[in-house]
Write a protein that holds these residues in place. Structure first.
Motif, PDB file in Angstrom:
ATOM      1  N   LEU A  21      -6.078 -84.920  43.057  1.00 45.10           N
ATOM      2  CA  LEU A  21      -7.265 -84.198  43.520  1.00 45.10           C
ATOM      3  C   LEU A  21      -8.216 -83.822  42.390  1.00 45.10           C
ATOM      4  O   LEU A  21      -9.435 -83.870  42.557  1.00 45.10           O
ATOM      5  N   TYR A  22      -7.659 -83.388  41.261  1.00 49.86           N
ATOM      6  CA  TYR A  22      -8.460 -82.885  40.142  1.00 49.86           C
ATOM      7  C   TYR A  22      -7.933 -83.484  38.833  1.00 49.86           C
ATOM      8  O   TYR A  22      -7.274 -82.801  38.055  1.00 49.86           O
ATOM      9  N   PRO A  23      -8.246 -84.742  38.561  1.00 50.03           N
ATOM     10  CA  PRO A  23      -7.648 -85.416  37.389  1.00 50.03           C
ATOM     11  C   PRO A  23      -8.045 -84.839  36.036  1.00 50.03           C
ATOM     12  O   PRO A  23      -7.297 -84.977  35.080  1.00 50.03           O
ATOM     13  N   GLN A  24      -9.159 -84.149  35.947  1.00 47.42           N
ATOM     14  CA  GLN A  24      -9.628 -83.644  34.652  1.00 47.42           C
ATOM     15  C   GLN A  24      -9.352 -82.156  34.445  1.00 47.42           C
ATOM     16  O   GLN A  24      -9.825 -81.575  33.479  1.00 47.42           O
ATOM     17  N   LYS A  25      -8.588 -81.517  35.350  1.00 46.14           N
ATOM     18  CA  LYS A  25      -8.402 -80.075  35.266  1.00 46.14           C
ATOM     19  C   LYS A  25      -6.947 -79.687  35.006  1.00 46.14           C
ATOM     20  O   LYS A  25      -6.029 -80.367  35.453  1.00 46.14           O
ATOM     21  N   LEU A  26      -6.770 -78.572  34.314  1.00 51.27           N
ATOM     22  CA  LEU A  26      -5.450 -77.970  34.102  1.00 51.27           C
ATOM     23  C   LEU A  26      -5.362 -76.584  34.727  1.00 51.27           C
ATOM     24  O   LEU A  26      -4.266 -76.093  34.993  1.00 51.27           O
ATOM     25  N   LEU A  27      -6.513 -75.965  34.941  1.00 53.13           N
ATOM     26  CA  LEU A  27      -6.585 -74.641  35.557  1.00 53.13           C
ATOM     27  C   LEU A  27      -7.340 -74.763  36.871  1.00 53.13           C
ATOM     28  O   LEU A  27      -8.347 -75.472  36.964  1.00 53.13           O
ATOM     29  N   TYR A  28      -6.843 -74.039  37.882  1.00 50.09           N
ATOM     30  CA  TYR A  28      -7.409 -74.171  39.219  1.00 50.09           C
ATOM     31  C   TYR A  28      -7.812 -72.806  39.770  1.00 50.09           C
ATOM     32  O   TYR A  28      -7.214 -71.795  39.438  1.00 50.09           O
ATOM     33  N   THR A  29      -8.803 -72.813  40.642  1.00 52.55           N
ATOM     34  CA  THR A  29      -9.179 -71.600  41.358  1.00 52.55           C
ATOM     35  C   THR A  29      -8.216 -71.431  42.537  1.00 52.55           C
ATOM     36  O   THR A  29      -7.420 -72.329  42.832  1.00 52.55           O
ATOM     37  N   GLN A  30      -8.322 -70.292  43.225  1.00 45.79           N
ATOM     38  CA  GLN A  30      -7.468 -70.081  44.395  1.00 45.79           C
ATOM     39  C   GLN A  30      -7.717 -71.142  45.456  1.00 45.79           C
ATOM     40  O   GLN A  30      -6.775 -71.647  46.056  1.00 45.79           O
ATOM     41  N   LYS A  31      -8.970 -71.485  45.668  1.00 47.90           N
ATOM     42  CA  LYS A  31      -9.312 -72.487  46.680  1.00 47.90           C
ATOM     43  C   LYS A  31      -8.731 -73.854  46.314  1.00 47.90           C
ATOM     44  O   LYS A  31      -8.155 -74.538  47.158  1.00 47.90           O
ATOM     45  N   GLU A  32      -8.866 -74.239  45.046  1.00 47.97           N
ATOM     46  CA  GLU A  32      -8.309 -75.518  44.601  1.00 47.97           C
ATOM     47  C   GLU A  32      -6.786 -75.514  44.697  1.00 47.97           C
ATOM     48  O   GLU A  32      -6.186 -76.495  45.137  1.00 47.97           O
ATOM     49  N   ALA A  33      -6.167 -74.415  44.303  1.00 49.93           N
ATOM     50  CA  ALA A  33      -4.710 -74.310  44.372  1.00 49.93           C
ATOM     51  C   ALA A  33      -4.233 -74.380  45.819  1.00 49.93           C
ATOM     52  O   ALA A  33      -3.201 -74.987  46.113  1.00 49.93           O
ATOM     53  N   SER A  34      -4.992 -73.777  46.726  1.00 55.64           N
ATOM     54  CA  SER A  34      -4.600 -73.828  48.136  1.00 55.64           C
ATOM     55  C   SER A  34      -4.689 -75.256  48.681  1.00 55.64           C
ATOM     56  O   SER A  34      -3.860 -75.661  49.491  1.00 55.64           O
ATOM     57  N   LEU A  35      -5.668 -76.016  48.223  1.00 52.43           N
ATOM     58  CA  LEU A  35      -5.766 -77.420  48.635  1.00 52.43           C
ATOM     59  C   LEU A  35      -4.609 -78.238  48.060  1.00 52.43           C
ATOM     60  O   LEU A  35      -4.071 -79.114  48.737  1.00 52.43           O
ATOM     61  N   ILE A  36      -4.227 -77.968  46.839  1.00 54.76           N
ATOM     62  CA  ILE A  36      -3.098 -78.664  46.219  1.00 54.76           C
ATOM     63  C   ILE A  36      -1.812 -78.380  46.996  1.00 54.76           C
ATOM     64  O   ILE A  36      -1.032 -79.288  47.278  1.00 54.76           O
ATOM     65  N   MET A  37      -1.613 -77.116  47.362  1.00 53.28           N
ATOM     66  CA  MET A  37      -0.375 -76.708  48.022  1.00 53.28           C
ATOM     67  C   MET A  37      -0.395 -76.938  49.531  1.00 53.28           C
ATOM     68  O   MET A  37       0.653 -76.949  50.170  1.00 53.28           O
ATOM     69  N   GLY A  38      -1.578 -77.077  50.106  1.00 53.69           N
ATOM     70  CA  GLY A  38      -1.678 -77.270  51.546  1.00 53.69           C
ATOM     71  C   GLY A  38      -1.495 -75.984  52.328  1.00 53.69           C
ATOM     72  O   GLY A  38      -0.985 -76.006  53.454  1.00 53.69           O
ATOM     73  N   VAL A  39      -1.884 -74.872  51.742  1.00 50.36           N
ATOM     74  CA  VAL A  39      -1.803 -73.565  52.405  1.00 50.36           C
ATOM     75  C   VAL A  39      -3.175 -72.899  52.333  1.00 50.36           C
ATOM     76  O   VAL A  39      -4.056 -73.371  51.615  1.00 50.36           O
TER      77      VAL A  39
END
Length: 64
Positions: free
Chosen positions: A22-40
């Motif tokens: 989803l985010y190939p150039q990132k190491l730190l994520y926002t809450q929204k990005e983290a929720s998309l990664i986790m599917g919650v």
């Protein structure tokens, strides 16, 4: 020194794979990005105590 949870390594590997897709150039994520990664929803991320600048390791620790 606390032991890591039994499923931590497997969970971390899966989270990193998904995050790289989803985010190939990132190491730190926002809450929204983290929720998309986790599917919650982002509230689930907040309930785990994760606010801003979330790492894959923090996600694995919280959800393992």
């Amino acid at each position: 020194m606390p032991k890591e949870k039994k499923l931590y390594r497997d969970t971390l590997e899966r989270i990193r794979k998904r995050a790289d897709e989803l985010y190939p150039q990132k190491l730190l994520y926002t809450q929204k990005e983290a929720s998309l990664i986790m599917g919650v929803c982002s509230r689930s991320i907040a309930r785990k105590g994760l606010n801003t600048f979330i790492t894959a390791e923090q996600l694995a620790r919280a959800f393992a």
